[in-house]
Scaffold this motif. Structure first.
Motif, PDB file in Angstrom:
ATOM      1  N   PHE A 259      60.223  62.633  99.286  1.00  0.00           N
ATOM      2  CA  PHE A 259      60.519  61.251  98.943  1.00  0.00           C
ATOM      3  C   PHE A 259      59.625  60.305  99.748  1.00  0.00           C
ATOM      4  O   PHE A 259      59.390  60.522 100.939  1.00  0.00           O
ATOM      5  CB  PHE A 259      61.992  60.953  99.188  1.00  0.00           C
ATOM      6  CG  PHE A 259      62.894  61.668  98.225  1.00  0.00           C
ATOM      7  CD1 PHE A 259      63.075  61.189  96.941  1.00  0.00           C
ATOM      8  CD2 PHE A 259      63.529  62.843  98.592  1.00  0.00           C
ATOM      9  CE1 PHE A 259      63.896  61.854  96.040  1.00  0.00           C
ATOM     10  CE2 PHE A 259      64.342  63.516  97.709  1.00  0.00           C
ATOM     11  CZ  PHE A 259      64.524  63.029  96.421  1.00  0.00           C
ATOM     12  N   GLY A 260      59.139  59.304  99.079  1.00  0.00           N
ATOM     13  CA  GLY A 260      58.199  58.387  99.709  1.00  0.00           C
ATOM     14  C   GLY A 260      56.773  58.665  99.336  1.00  0.00           C
ATOM     15  O   GLY A 260      55.890  57.826  99.552  1.00  0.00           O
ATOM     16  N   THR A 261      56.503  59.837  98.744  1.00  0.00           N
ATOM     17  CA  THR A 261      55.156  60.156  98.285  1.00  0.00           C
ATOM     18  C   THR A 261      55.028  59.781  96.808  1.00  0.00           C
ATOM     19  O   THR A 261      56.030  59.730  96.087  1.00  0.00           O
ATOM     20  CB  THR A 261      54.833  61.648  98.473  1.00  0.00           C
ATOM     21  OG1 THR A 261      55.766  62.423  97.691  1.00  0.00           O
ATOM     22  CG2 THR A 261      54.975  62.043  99.941  1.00  0.00           C
ATOM     23  N   PRO A 262      53.822  59.501  96.321  1.00  0.00           N
ATOM     24  CA  PRO A 262      53.642  59.096  94.915  1.00  0.00           C
ATOM     25  C   PRO A 262      54.207  60.123  93.937  1.00  0.00           C
ATOM     26  O   PRO A 262      53.970  61.322  94.073  1.00  0.00           O
ATOM     27  CB  PRO A 262      52.120  58.981  94.774  1.00  0.00           C
ATOM     28  CG  PRO A 262      51.642  58.694  96.163  1.00  0.00           C
ATOM     29  CD  PRO A 262      52.557  59.468  97.071  1.00  0.00           C
ATOM     30  N   GLY A 263      54.956  59.640  92.965  1.00  0.00           N
ATOM     31  CA  GLY A 263      55.494  60.508  91.925  1.00  0.00           C
ATOM     32  C   GLY A 263      56.767  61.232  92.307  1.00  0.00           C
ATOM     33  O   GLY A 263      57.300  62.004  91.498  1.00  0.00           O
ATOM     34  N   ALA A 264      57.327  60.984  93.506  1.00  0.00           N
ATOM     35  CA  ALA A 264      58.523  61.708  93.933  1.00  0.00           C
ATOM     36  C   ALA A 264      59.731  61.371  93.073  1.00  0.00           C
ATOM     37  O   ALA A 264      60.526  62.252  92.724  1.00  0.00           O
ATOM     38  CB  ALA A 264      58.819  61.425  95.404  1.00  0.00           C
ATOM     39  N   LEU A 265      59.889  60.096  92.706  1.00  0.00           N
ATOM     40  CA  LEU A 265      61.045  59.720  91.887  1.00  0.00           C
ATOM     41  C   LEU A 265      60.937  60.322  90.486  1.00  0.00           C
ATOM     42  O   LEU A 265      61.942  60.743  89.904  1.00  0.00           O
ATOM     43  CB  LEU A 265      61.173  58.198  91.813  1.00  0.00           C
ATOM     44  CG  LEU A 265      61.576  57.500  93.120  1.00  0.00           C
ATOM     45  CD1 LEU A 265      61.711  55.994  92.885  1.00  0.00           C
ATOM     46  CD2 LEU A 265      62.879  58.073  93.663  1.00  0.00           C
ATOM     47  N   ASN A 266      59.736  60.359  89.935  1.00  0.00           N
ATOM     48  CA  ASN A 266      59.545  61.037  88.639  1.00  0.00           C
ATOM     49  C   ASN A 266      59.988  62.487  88.741  1.00  0.00           C
ATOM     50  O   ASN A 266      60.711  63.008  87.878  1.00  0.00           O
ATOM     51  CB  ASN A 266      58.079  60.989  88.218  1.00  0.00           C
ATOM     52  CG  ASN A 266      57.518  59.593  88.129  1.00  0.00           C
ATOM     53  OD1 ASN A 266      57.424  58.908  89.128  1.00  0.00           O
ATOM     54  ND2 ASN A 266      57.126  59.169  86.925  1.00  0.00           N
ATOM     55  N   ALA A 267      59.532  63.156  89.816  1.00  0.00           N
ATOM     56  CA  ALA A 267      59.873  64.570  90.000  1.00  0.00           C
ATOM     57  C   ALA A 267      61.369  64.764  90.161  1.00  0.00           C
ATOM     58  O   ALA A 267      61.950  65.728  89.640  1.00  0.00           O
ATOM     59  CB  ALA A 267      59.131  65.124  91.219  1.00  0.00           C
ATOM     60  N   PHE A 268      62.030  63.854  90.874  1.00  0.00           N
ATOM     61  CA  PHE A 268      63.471  63.990  91.088  1.00  0.00           C
ATOM     62  C   PHE A 268      64.239  63.823  89.776  1.00  0.00           C
ATOM     63  O   PHE A 268      65.202  64.553  89.504  1.00  0.00           O
ATOM     64  CB  PHE A 268      63.932  62.963  92.120  1.00  0.00           C
ATOM     65  CG  PHE A 268      65.370  63.131  92.532  1.00  0.00           C
ATOM     66  CD1 PHE A 268      65.804  64.317  93.112  1.00  0.00           C
ATOM     67  CD2 PHE A 268      66.284  62.119  92.332  1.00  0.00           C
ATOM     68  CE1 PHE A 268      67.127  64.482  93.494  1.00  0.00           C
ATOM     69  CE2 PHE A 268      67.608  62.263  92.711  1.00  0.00           C
ATOM     70  CZ  PHE A 268      68.034  63.455  93.295  1.00  0.00           C
ATOM     71  N   LEU A 269      63.823  62.863  88.952  1.00  0.00           N
ATOM     72  CA  LEU A 269      64.474  62.682  87.644  1.00  0.00           C
ATOM     73  C   LEU A 269      64.288  63.919  86.765  1.00  0.00           C
ATOM     74  O   LEU A 269      65.204  64.334  86.047  1.00  0.00           O
ATOM     75  CB  LEU A 269      63.907  61.444  86.949  1.00  0.00           C
ATOM     76  CG  LEU A 269      64.308  60.098  87.561  1.00  0.00           C
ATOM     77  CD1 LEU A 269      63.475  58.972  86.962  1.00  0.00           C
ATOM     78  CD2 LEU A 269      65.792  59.827  87.356  1.00  0.00           C
ATOM     79  N   VAL A 270      63.103  64.515  86.811  1.00  0.00           N
ATOM     80  CA  VAL A 270      62.864  65.750  86.057  1.00  0.00           C
ATOM     81  C   VAL A 270      63.715  66.880  86.622  1.00  0.00           C
ATOM     82  O   VAL A 270      64.334  67.650  85.873  1.00  0.00           O
ATOM     83  CB  VAL A 270      61.369  66.126  86.094  1.00  0.00           C
ATOM     84  CG1 VAL A 270      61.151  67.527  85.513  1.00  0.00           C
ATOM     85  CG2 VAL A 270      60.540  65.109  85.318  1.00  0.00           C
ATOM     86  N   ALA A 271      63.791  66.992  87.952  1.00  0.00           N
ATOM     87  CA  ALA A 271      64.541  68.088  88.567  1.00  0.00           C
ATOM     88  C   ALA A 271      66.002  68.067  88.143  1.00  0.00           C
ATOM     89  O   ALA A 271      66.603  69.125  87.878  1.00  0.00           O
ATOM     90  CB  ALA A 271      64.425  68.002  90.090  1.00  0.00           C
ATOM     91  N   MET A 272      66.612  66.891  88.059  1.00  0.00           N
ATOM     92  CA  MET A 272      68.030  66.809  87.688  1.00  0.00           C
ATOM     93  C   MET A 272      68.281  67.257  86.253  1.00  0.00           C
ATOM     94  O   MET A 272      69.411  67.590  85.892  1.00  0.00           O
ATOM     95  CB  MET A 272      68.570  65.403  87.931  1.00  0.00           C
ATOM     96  CG  MET A 272      68.777  65.087  89.403  1.00  0.00           C
ATOM     97  SD  MET A 272      69.663  63.537  89.714  1.00  0.00           S
ATOM     98  CE  MET A 272      68.390  62.332  89.309  1.00  0.00           C
ATOM     99  N   LEU A 273      67.244  67.247  85.428  1.00  0.00           N
ATOM    100  CA  LEU A 273      67.389  67.761  84.060  1.00  0.00           C
ATOM    101  C   LEU A 273      67.493  69.287  84.034  1.00  0.00           C
ATOM    102  O   LEU A 273      67.976  69.859  83.049  1.00  0.00           O
ATOM    103  CB  LEU A 273      66.209  67.330  83.193  1.00  0.00           C
ATOM    104  CG  LEU A 273      66.090  65.845  82.851  1.00  0.00           C
ATOM    105  CD1 LEU A 273      64.750  65.562  82.181  1.00  0.00           C
ATOM    106  CD2 LEU A 273      67.242  65.404  81.945  1.00  0.00           C
ATOM    107  N   PHE A 274      67.032  69.952  85.107  1.00  0.00           N
ATOM    108  CA  PHE A 274      66.966  71.417  85.096  1.00  0.00           C
ATOM    109  C   PHE A 274      67.847  72.077  86.156  1.00  0.00           C
ATOM    110  O   PHE A 274      68.082  73.283  86.081  1.00  0.00           O
ATOM    111  CB  PHE A 274      65.514  71.869  85.272  1.00  0.00           C
ATOM    112  CG  PHE A 274      64.632  71.472  84.109  1.00  0.00           C
ATOM    113  CD1 PHE A 274      64.594  72.241  82.956  1.00  0.00           C
ATOM    114  CD2 PHE A 274      63.867  70.316  84.152  1.00  0.00           C
ATOM    115  CE1 PHE A 274      63.806  71.873  81.871  1.00  0.00           C
ATOM    116  CE2 PHE A 274      63.071  69.932  83.083  1.00  0.00           C
ATOM    117  CZ  PHE A 274      63.037  70.718  81.935  1.00  0.00           C
ATOM    118  N   TYR A 275      68.328  71.334  87.133  1.00  0.00           N
ATOM    119  CA  TYR A 275      69.270  71.866  88.116  1.00  0.00           C
ATOM    120  C   TYR A 275      70.690  71.458  87.723  1.00  0.00           C
ATOM    121  O   TYR A 275      70.930  70.311  87.348  1.00  0.00           O
ATOM    122  CB  TYR A 275      68.967  71.325  89.514  1.00  0.00           C
ATOM    123  CG  TYR A 275      67.823  72.009  90.235  1.00  0.00           C
ATOM    124  CD1 TYR A 275      68.036  73.184  90.952  1.00  0.00           C
ATOM    125  CD2 TYR A 275      66.548  71.475  90.186  1.00  0.00           C
ATOM    126  CE1 TYR A 275      66.981  73.813  91.615  1.00  0.00           C
ATOM    127  CE2 TYR A 275      65.480  72.096  90.850  1.00  0.00           C
ATOM    128  CZ  TYR A 275      65.712  73.271  91.565  1.00  0.00           C
ATOM    129  OH  TYR A 275      64.681  73.890  92.219  1.00  0.00           O
TER     130      TYR A 275
END
Length: 309
Positions: A259-275
């Motif tokens: 978190f705090g690095t570029p694209g982290a929020l995009n990755a987190f939103l994607v992760a919640m779709l699969f976890y």
């Protein structure tokens, strides 16, 4: 404690106004000895009219889905259990024709309700059960033809296009609700999983600084409906696993992410779709997640989904 009504309603207008919740509450509270008379009154007419308005693509509020799920659990006890018919009539108001069947309805339903069930859910009125032996043998059925499938168009390639596409937004909510109700339906499951892949790809491409404004639209509700549906419990395909692993790596500080690095929020939103909800937690989430994401993360994702029966 009784819930006080917020507004008045009338039987004559409830079908036109879609007031199925008020009618459902009435059926749930109806006395056993008045059920046949109530069904033969304008209350029965209004109920049938509201059921006929439903299609497999009809959308329901989360509390309506929860009520239908709770009624379905109670009806597992059988139609001789207390309040079974009241529960069934309330359930009809949230059950599109084609998505609910009753095994052996002639034995399980009272005579005064059977014709309505056959009309609404059984493909016709009660007449086909009369004098069946006198009907001459039917001609061989014509070869089955495949019904045309609705064309929803291509899933938008960008989140900016998606928030203005009402067809796809409603499809997202409908598929999420249908899967939540019946995760064994393979057609619904497959369609929802493909939509999830398309949505994940669009999220990956979205400029991170635009996520907040996009999630403040109806897209936010649709996204959380997909997360809440429980589709994450399905065994991942290689393509699904690739999205999941890419998002996970993007959130790992040891790999240059977090978190705090570029694209982290995009990755987190994607992760919640699969976890699965409850299976992945963020330490210090209140500090790491922006306010627009933190509250929904806590409500929808931080807690595990209830185990399905």
């Amino acid at each position: 404690m009784l819930e006080l009504p917020q507004q008045s309603w009338s039987v004559g207008s409830c079908a036109a106004l879609g007031q199925r919740d008020a009618l459902a509450r009435l059926w749930l509270a109806a006395p056993d000895d008045l059920l046949p008379n109530l069904w033969a009154s304008p209350l029965g007419d209004a109920t049938r009219a509201l059921v006929r308005q439903l299609t497999p693509a009809s959308l329901f509020e989360p509390q309506q889905v929860a009520l239908r799920t709770a009624i379905g659990a109670r009806l597992q006890a059988g139609f001789q259990a207390p309040c079974a018919i009241q529960l069934l009539l309330a359930n009809w108001l949230y059950s599109p024709p084609g998505l609910m069947t009753i095994a052996n309805p002639q034995a399980n339903l009272p005579a005064w309700l059977l014709p309505a069930y056959l009309e609404l859910y059984g493909g016709g009125a009660a007449a086909p059960f009369q004098a069946m032996a006198a009907v001459p043998p039917a001609a061989p059925p014509a070869p089955a033809t495949e019904l045309p499938q609705p064309d929803f168009g291509s899933f938008p390639a960008s989140i900016g296009e998606l928030i203005n596409n009402r067809i796809q937004l409603n499809r997202m909510l409908g598929l999420a609700n249908l899967y939540y109700i019946d995760p064994e339906d393979q057609e619904i499951c497959g369609e929802l999983r493909q939509l999830r892949l398309d949505l994940a790809a669009a999220i990956q491409r979205c400029p991170e600084q635009q996520l907040e404004q996009f999630w403040a639209t109806d897209l936010g509700d649709r996204y959380w409906a997909v997360v809440r549906s429980g589709v994450q419990k399905e065994v991942a395909t290689p393509e699904e696993d690739a999205f999941k692993q890419a998002a996970t790596q993007k959130l790992q500080p040891s790999l240059g992410g977090g978190f705090g690095t570029p694209g982290a929020l995009n990755a987190f939103l994607v992760a919640m779709l699969f976890y699965e909800p409850g299976s992945m937690r963020v330490e210090g989430a209140e500090q790491k997640l922006p306010p627009w994401l933190y509250s929904s993360y806590q409500q929808v994702f931080a807690e595990a989904l209830p185990a399905s029966s």
